[in-house]
Design an enzyme around this catalytic site. Structure first.
Site, PDB file in Angstrom:
ATOM      1  N   ASP A  47      19.279   1.046 -47.186  1.00 51.93           N
ATOM      2  CA  ASP A  47      18.906   2.203 -46.366  1.00 51.93           C
ATOM      3  C   ASP A  47      19.531   3.514 -46.824  1.00 51.93           C
ATOM      4  O   ASP A  47      19.630   4.459 -46.064  1.00 51.93           O
ATOM      5  CB  ASP A  47      19.273   1.940 -44.912  1.00 51.93           C
ATOM      6  CG  ASP A  47      20.776   1.827 -44.694  1.00 51.93           C
ATOM      7  OD1 ASP A  47      21.512   1.645 -45.687  1.00 51.93           O
ATOM      8  OD2 ASP A  47      21.216   1.917 -43.538  1.00 51.93           O
ATOM      9  N   GLU A  48      19.931   3.583 -48.080  1.00 51.14           N
ATOM     10  CA  GLU A  48      20.596   4.799 -48.550  1.00 51.14           C
ATOM     11  C   GLU A  48      20.318   5.020 -50.030  1.00 51.14           C
ATOM     12  O   GLU A  48      20.325   4.082 -50.819  1.00 51.14           O
ATOM     13  CB  GLU A  48      22.099   4.688 -48.323  1.00 51.14           C
ATOM     14  CG  GLU A  48      22.868   5.935 -48.636  1.00 51.14           C
ATOM     15  CD  GLU A  48      24.341   5.825 -48.259  1.00 51.14           C
ATOM     16  OE1 GLU A  48      25.101   6.715 -48.657  1.00 51.14           O
ATOM     17  OE2 GLU A  48      24.728   4.858 -47.582  1.00 51.14           O
TER      18      GLU A  48
END
Length: 130
Positions: A47-48
């Site tokens: 998620d990054e």
């Protein structure tokens, strides 16, 4: 927070089985959105990611505009919100992304870089070997 700690703080806690295959699929979809804007995408976690949009595929002059476009596309295509941090390097972008969660967009301008970092307390972590 570790599961053991969470359970100790909340004995009624219900653990849900993770769905890593779904997480990977959504992450791939989000990374495909990133690739619409830059070839320079450095995934950090599911998620990054860090994007260098100095030279971008859409010829958009402002990184903050690109961030808004990406956040909109992520929401339209996945129904998920995203938080973005925009700055002159990864360190400052990471600091910016932590400012307005969830679903925020924070920009640290080059002229604000020194004052932004001087407001934060940076701690030295000493190892046992020191």
């Amino acid at each position: 927070m570790p599961s053991v700690t969470a359970f100790a703080k909340c004995p009624a806690l219900i653990f849900v089985r993770p769905r890593f295959d779904v997480y990977r699929d959504i992450s791939a979809a989000i990374h495909a959105i990133f690739k619409r804007y830059s070839d320079l995408v450095e995934g950090v976690a599911l998620d990054e990611a860090y994007l260098d949009v100095t030279e971008n595929r859409q010829n958009i002059p402002y990184a903050s505009t690109i961030a808004r476009h990406i956040k909109t596309a992520i929401f339209q295509e996945t129904q998920l919100t995203a938080t973005a941090g925009v700055s002159i390097n990864k360190f400052l972008a990471k600091m910016a992304s932590g400012q307005n969660k969830p679903n925020g967009l924070t920009v640290i301008l080059p002229e604000d870089a020194m004052s932004t970092t001087s407001r934060k307390r940076l701690r030295l972590c000493r190892t046992a070997a020191d």
